[in-house]
Design a protein around this motif. Structure first.
Motif, PDB file in Angstrom:
ATOM      1  N   PHE A 244       0.201  -1.221  -0.546  1.00  0.00           N
ATOM      2  CA  PHE A 244      -0.337  -0.221  -0.131  1.00  0.00           C
ATOM      3  C   PHE A 244       1.071   1.124  -0.072  1.00  0.00           C
ATOM      4  O   PHE A 244       0.676   1.978   0.501  1.00  0.00           O
ATOM      5  N   GLY A 245       1.587   1.145  -0.570  1.00  0.00           N
ATOM      6  CA  GLY A 245       2.642   2.220  -0.946  1.00  0.00           C
ATOM      7  C   GLY A 245       1.730   3.598  -1.354  1.00  0.00           C
ATOM      8  O   GLY A 245       2.035   4.170  -1.358  1.00  0.00           O
ATOM      9  N   SER A 246       0.761   3.760  -2.374  1.00  0.00           N
ATOM     10  CA  SER A 246      -0.391   4.244  -2.825  1.00  0.00           C
ATOM     11  C   SER A 246      -2.138   3.644  -2.838  1.00  0.00           C
ATOM     12  O   SER A 246      -1.743   2.617  -2.241  1.00  0.00           O
ATOM     13  N   ILE A 247      -2.401   4.632  -2.259  1.00  0.00           N
ATOM     14  CA  ILE A 247      -4.340   4.454  -1.975  1.00  0.00           C
ATOM     15  C   ILE A 247      -4.670   4.989  -2.711  1.00  0.00           C
ATOM     16  O   ILE A 247      -4.718   5.848  -3.064  1.00  0.00           O
ATOM     17  N   THR A 248      -5.651   3.647  -3.465  1.00  0.00           N
ATOM     18  CA  THR A 248      -6.832   4.900  -4.460  1.00  0.00           C
ATOM     19  C   THR A 248      -8.409   5.091  -3.233  1.00  0.00           C
ATOM     20  O   THR A 248      -8.225   4.921  -2.482  1.00  0.00           O
ATOM     21  N   LYS A 249      -8.231   6.847  -3.971  1.00  0.00           N
ATOM     22  CA  LYS A 249      -9.231   7.370  -3.150  1.00  0.00           C
ATOM     23  C   LYS A 249     -10.546   7.109  -3.879  1.00  0.00           C
ATOM     24  O   LYS A 249     -11.620   7.444  -2.819  1.00  0.00           O
ATOM     25  N   GLU A 250     -10.635   6.643  -4.780  1.00  0.00           N
ATOM     26  CA  GLU A 250     -12.486   5.971  -4.572  1.00  0.00           C
ATOM     27  C   GLU A 250     -12.075   4.792  -5.114  1.00  0.00           C
ATOM     28  O   GLU A 250     -11.488   4.506  -5.834  1.00  0.00           O
ATOM     29  N   ARG A 251     -13.125   4.188  -4.740  1.00  0.00           N
ATOM     30  CA  ARG A 251     -13.257   2.438  -5.484  1.00  0.00           C
ATOM     31  C   ARG A 251     -14.016   2.306  -6.603  1.00  0.00           C
ATOM     32  O   ARG A 251     -15.655   2.826  -6.990  1.00  0.00           O
ATOM     33  N   THR A 252     -13.708   1.600  -7.622  1.00  0.00           N
ATOM     34  CA  THR A 252     -14.192   1.328  -8.835  1.00  0.00           C
ATOM     35  C   THR A 252     -14.355  -0.238  -9.429  1.00  0.00           C
ATOM     36  O   THR A 252     -12.811  -0.800  -8.493  1.00  0.00           O
ATOM     37  N   GLU A 253     -15.265  -1.380  -9.555  1.00  0.00           N
ATOM     38  CA  GLU A 253     -15.450  -2.373  -9.970  1.00  0.00           C
ATOM     39  C   GLU A 253     -15.315  -2.254 -11.601  1.00  0.00           C
ATOM     40  O   GLU A 253     -16.233  -1.821 -12.203  1.00  0.00           O
ATOM     41  N   VAL A 254     -14.771  -3.631 -12.137  1.00  0.00           N
ATOM     42  CA  VAL A 254     -15.678  -4.029 -13.127  1.00  0.00           C
ATOM     43  C   VAL A 254     -16.680  -5.086 -13.277  1.00  0.00           C
ATOM     44  O   VAL A 254     -16.805  -6.195 -12.652  1.00  0.00           O
ATOM     45  N   ILE A 255     -17.534  -4.408 -13.798  1.00  0.00           N
ATOM     46  CA  ILE A 255     -18.835  -5.580 -13.467  1.00  0.00           C
ATOM     47  C   ILE A 255     -19.049  -6.243 -15.233  1.00  0.00           C
ATOM     48  O   ILE A 255     -19.720  -5.529 -16.117  1.00  0.00           O
ATOM     49  N   LEU A 256     -19.303  -7.306 -14.674  1.00  0.00           N
ATOM     50  CA  LEU A 256     -19.040  -8.208 -16.866  1.00  0.00           C
ATOM     51  C   LEU A 256     -20.728  -8.574 -16.453  1.00  0.00           C
ATOM     52  O   LEU A 256     -21.502  -9.037 -15.310  1.00  0.00           O
ATOM     53  N   GLN A 257     -21.209  -8.627 -17.418  1.00  0.00           N
ATOM     54  CA  GLN A 257     -23.103  -8.424 -17.685  1.00  0.00           C
ATOM     55  C   GLN A 257     -23.045  -9.549 -19.161  1.00  0.00           C
ATOM     56  O   GLN A 257     -22.479  -9.385 -19.942  1.00  0.00           O
ATOM     57  N   GLY A 258     -23.893 -10.349 -18.977  1.00  0.00           N
ATOM     58  CA  GLY A 258     -23.866 -11.013 -20.297  1.00  0.00           C
ATOM     59  C   GLY A 258     -25.800 -10.992 -20.991  1.00  0.00           C
ATOM     60  O   GLY A 258     -26.348 -10.370 -20.128  1.00  0.00           O
ATOM     61  N   THR A 259     -25.757 -11.110 -21.893  1.00  0.00           N
ATOM     62  CA  THR A 259     -27.028 -11.052 -22.051  1.00  0.00           C
ATOM     63  C   THR A 259     -26.869 -12.088 -23.920  1.00  0.00           C
ATOM     64  O   THR A 259     -26.525 -12.533 -23.955  1.00  0.00           O
ATOM     65  N   SER A 260     -28.479 -12.587 -23.811  1.00  0.00           N
ATOM     66  CA  SER A 260     -28.587 -13.549 -25.152  1.00  0.00           C
ATOM     67  C   SER A 260     -29.130 -12.658 -26.231  1.00  0.00           C
ATOM     68  O   SER A 260     -29.906 -13.764 -27.155  1.00  0.00           O
ATOM     69  N   SER A 261     -29.199 -11.591 -26.087  1.00  0.00           N
ATOM     70  CA  SER A 261     -29.804 -10.919 -27.214  1.00  0.00           C
ATOM     71  C   SER A 261     -29.274 -10.985 -28.830  1.00  0.00           C
ATOM     72  O   SER A 261     -28.027 -11.096 -28.599  1.00  0.00           O
ATOM     73  N   LEU A 262     -28.944 -11.616 -29.447  1.00  0.00           N
ATOM     74  CA  LEU A 262     -28.906 -11.650 -30.928  1.00  0.00           C
ATOM     75  C   LEU A 262     -27.791  -9.879 -31.284  1.00  0.00           C
ATOM     76  O   LEU A 262     -26.745 -10.027 -31.429  1.00  0.00           O
ATOM     77  N   ASP A 263     -28.417  -8.644 -31.210  1.00  0.00           N
ATOM     78  CA  ASP A 263     -27.941  -7.917 -31.188  1.00  0.00           C
ATOM     79  C   ASP A 263     -27.279  -6.941 -30.025  1.00  0.00           C
ATOM     80  O   ASP A 263     -28.666  -6.377 -29.030  1.00  0.00           O
ATOM     81  N   PRO A 264     -26.279  -6.583 -29.214  1.00  0.00           N
ATOM     82  CA  PRO A 264     -25.851  -6.109 -27.992  1.00  0.00           C
ATOM     83  C   PRO A 264     -26.547  -5.005 -27.891  1.00  0.00           C
ATOM     84  O   PRO A 264     -25.650  -3.869 -27.294  1.00  0.00           O
ATOM     85  N   ASN A 265     -26.343  -4.079 -29.227  1.00  0.00           N
ATOM     86  CA  ASN A 265     -26.992  -2.746 -28.992  1.00  0.00           C
ATOM     87  C   ASN A 265     -28.187  -2.470 -28.831  1.00  0.00           C
ATOM     88  O   ASN A 265     -28.348  -1.615 -29.313  1.00  0.00           O
TER      89      ASN A 265
END
Length: 400
Positions: A244-265
């Motif tokens: 912990f030589g450096s401390i992150t000041k904000e917590r960010t998270e990567v959330i993985l999401q899946g879909t069955s839709s043919l078009d992701p957009n």
């Protein structure tokens, strides 16, 4: 992960020292002719000295918040895998966080020198270091690191200080040790055996090796550009440490999401989230207690969250395995939203900012431990066919 945390290096060095702590020729619990070498005992003390002083120096030379005494304002919320106690500790008053930071500096920068101030101060050093690690275990999920750091601290205690741990029954270990010490004091020692000479040669050679390999480590500690969790020899048996030589000041998270839709957009596409076993995701899930166990994937996701997916290509590898519904990969996840259904057609990574909810506040009353705000996409939607060339270019086995 080895270069990021240094835990494996510390485990390797501790195990290497343990080899020389044990007698070579006997399995006796109390070998009379081969007591533990003082060289090996000091090897363990030298290890805990480097661990703690390295951690203290990297903080003072690193993030300004360690010098401003404000790092603990952020640590509990932004540490890799918070536990339930961290949720409440985060809301401690500012003066308490400053006191915690001062205590941390005292333990890591001052207490290590107690080792060289005689028997009593050495014992005080061992007590303070073990207590400090217990507090870290209670307030965080740093897996086996804190437990492992206690091991070399045990070398700070001698037979007298540890005697209370053994039975006083007649013929027991404590009585036998006392008798051996009386005979040694009366100079009733048996002639040295061949094995004793071999052990002395081994121990002296061991001490010379440790001293030689410690030279670049000491120079690193004295360097204003100190590096942490690094080894200067290929065997990794004398290393430099830090945390912990450096401390992150904000917590960010990567959330993985899946879909069955043919078009992701497609705006109507339903994206379902994968939950990891311990890292924050579901806002209503209580932070977990896992120490001394280590969920390495959750830990790596913490690193990935404050970097980019280009710097962490393994996360695309993970997405491909989730698209293929590989059982081994799914066993590392807490939930699979597509269990019992067809695999998802697309998976994407979304980037969120996470904060602890206020105990007793609106979100907490709704059962939420966390509140979050979307930052944006972390990596774009990918499908299995589109990842084929990505896998081939890196010689990764294509998931089936």
């Amino acid at each position: 992960m080895l270069d990021r945390s240094g835990w494996e290096s510390q485990l390797l060095e501790t195990g290497f020292l343990g080899i020389f702590l044990c007698p070579l020729w006997t399995l006796s619990r109390l070998p009379r002719h081969t007591p533990p070498s003082s060289i090996v005992i000091w090897g363990f003390r030298w290890l805990i000295f480097r661990i703690m002083l390295g951690a203290g120096l990297i903080k003072i030379r690193g993030d300004r918040c360690w010098r401003d005494l404000t790092c603990m304002d952020y640590h509990y919320e932004t540490q890799p895998v918070p536990n339930p106690i961290a949720y409440f500790m985060h809301r401690s008053p500012w003066w308490f966080h400053q006191f915690e930071t001062l205590v941390n500096h005292f333990i890591e920068l001052v207490v290590p020198f107690f080792l060289f101030l005689g028997r009593r101060m050495c014992i005080v050093h061992g007590l303070l270091q073990i207590l400090f690690q217990v507090l870290l275990i209670i307030s965080g999920n740093l897996s086996f690191l804190n437990w492992l750091t206690m091991v070399p601290s045990i070398a700070c205690f001698d037979d007298s200080s540890l005697g209370f741990l053994f039975s006083s029954r007649r013929g027991g270990v404590k009585e036998r040790v006392a008798q051996m010490q009386l005979k040694e004091a009366a100079r009733e020692q048996l002639p040295p055996r061949y094995g004793c000479y071999v052990r002395k040669v081994v121990n002296i050679s061991f001490g010379v090796l440790i001293a030689y390999l410690s030279i670049p480590v000491v120079l690193n500690l004295l360097n204003s550009r100190q590096v942490m969790n690094t080894s200067f020899n290929p065997l990794r048996i004398v290393n430099t440490y830090g945390a912990f030589g450096s401390i992150t000041k904000e917590r960010t998270e990567v959330i993985l999401q899946g879909t069955s839709s043919l078009d992701p957009n497609d705006p109507t596409a339903v994206w379902e989230e994968y939950d990891f076993k311990c890292k924050p995701g579901d806002l209503k899930r209580r932070p977990c207690f896992i120490t001394p166990y280590h969920y390495r994937l959750d830990w790596l996701m913490w690193f990935a969250a404050f970097q980019t997916y280009e710097q962490n290509e393994w996360i695309i590898h993970l997405a491909g395995k989730l698209l293929a519904q590989e059982e081994e990969t799914l066993s590392l996840m807490a939930t699979n939203p597509f269990a019992g259904r067809e695999p998802p057609r697309w998976i994407r990574g979304e980037h969120f900012k996470y904060k602890f909810s206020q105990p007793g506040g609106k979100h907490a009353r709704e059962g939420k431990w966390w509140i979050r705000k979307r930052i944006g996409p972390y990596f774009p939607p990918v499908n299995l066919q589109g990842l084929k060339k990505f896998y081939e270019d890196r010689n990764w086995p294509y998931p089936v």
